[in-house]
Design an enzyme around this catalytic site. Sequence first.
Site: not given
Ligand code: EPZ
Length: 419
Positions: A117, A22-23, A306, A122, A398
């Site tokens: 979410c 998915k990711n 995850d 996020r 999803r």
């Molecule tokens: C990706 O989400 C994945 N989704 C998530 O999978 C996964 O849990 C996550 O990475 C961490 O591995 C997809 O790839 C579609 P992040 P993402 O940006 O990119 C902070 C699932 O279950 N952050 O890596 O949205 C944020 O708050 C889903 O498949 C900022 O502060 O996660 C978090 O604490 C859930 N500012 C940390 O970084 C930003 O602009 C990691 O978030 C972006 C992120």
Amino acid sequence: MEKLLIEGGKPLKGDVRISGAKNAVLPILAATLLAEGPMRVANVPHLQDVTTTMELLGRMGVSLTIDEHMNIEIDTSTIEEFFAHYEVVKTMRASILVLGPLLARFGKAEVSLPGGCAIGSRPVNLHLRGLEAMGADIEVKGGYIHASCDRLKGAHLVMDNVTVTGTENLMMAASLAEGTSVIENAAREPEVTDLANCLIAMGANIEGAGTDTITVHGVKELKGCQYSVLADRIETGTFLVAAAITGGHIKLKDTQPQILESVLQKLDRAGASITSGHDWIEIDMHNRRPKSINLRTAPYPAFPTDMQAQFTALNAVAEGSCTITESVFENRFMHVQEMQRMGANIKVEGNTAIVTGVEQLKAAPVMATDLRASASLILAGLVAEGQTVVDRIYHIDRGYECIEEKLVQLGANIRRVPH
Ligand code: EPZ
């Protein structure tokens, strides 16, 4: 609202095929917006989030056709608008991934701010800051990101946080920017590398994907290509835990052991016998109860957030006590109160859960709150005494392709009921 009914107690046995990730497929579908010619994406998992992404691209005027083998042909030459509607984005945060490609190829984009979410706020501030550093004008107004630019310019970006989709958005934008971009403190997840490999097949010039420093030499245009999506390491990990929690013995095919080393090491410590080859993993729990294992989530290659909920379920029935620390998201223990209804002995203190394994969980009606929490409740149901009813399973659809069919193939007693 559909529910899943699960009769626990049967060790899983047999073979299961792992679907595309998915990711990985979500950023790759967004990347098709960068291509001058048609794209063909193969090994696409049949997931709600893929359907949502196709709707998002379709509403822009992009032509999409999908065949019976879930291969998608995409032609962006028919695109008419550069707008990602709130009613689509609110159902899938990953819609933010169209922002970088739309800006880089067409110089404009209006994308709804993704809401938070269940698992956390996020934010996308690092995505926006990186695009501004590349020359984009960005205004957030009325819940939408209004972005425009002439040709993006290469920039040296140091990410405050490791962000997977942030790294992906900026890597896609940099692919068509003028000059060279460097992304430091980049995410190293295998899905980032898979996206980079797809962009390189389209003609992008990218070095260092999979490390914490990615260098992108912008090119004038990218062409269409054929690309097959990486196996889903989180689906792989989820089925491995399904075998471990039920004391079973299964073989997973069309997967890659080397992209979930941290998970395999934890399962080995829990007492599982694991063998693997180029595209398969076999796990045998020998009808034994798992041993408790401490874990702390962190960006790749450390233990993936995850997989945290799934290992909370495993530890809930393991021998001993352990601590589980969630260091990536601020609210990713919602599965705990549901497991407590099943008799789990878990105490949450801040971002750490202290889990003392019990001999037997008891079936109960439980409610899914987010994608991976749903998976963990199914895992708990597979080992609980009696019939567990998991509600709000739209979350599970999803991110898991045909999860109950795959589990039934492995001998589980699980079925979906309309409401
Ligand atoms: C990706 O989400 C994945 N989704 C998530 O999978 C996964 O849990 C996550 O990475 C961490 O591995 C997809 O790839 C579609 P992040 P993402 O940006 O990119 C902070 C699932 O279950 N952050 O890596 O949205 C944020 O708050 C889903 O498949 C900022 O502060 O996660 C978090 O604490 C859930 N500012 C940390 O970084 C930003 O602009 C990691 O978030 C972006 C992120």
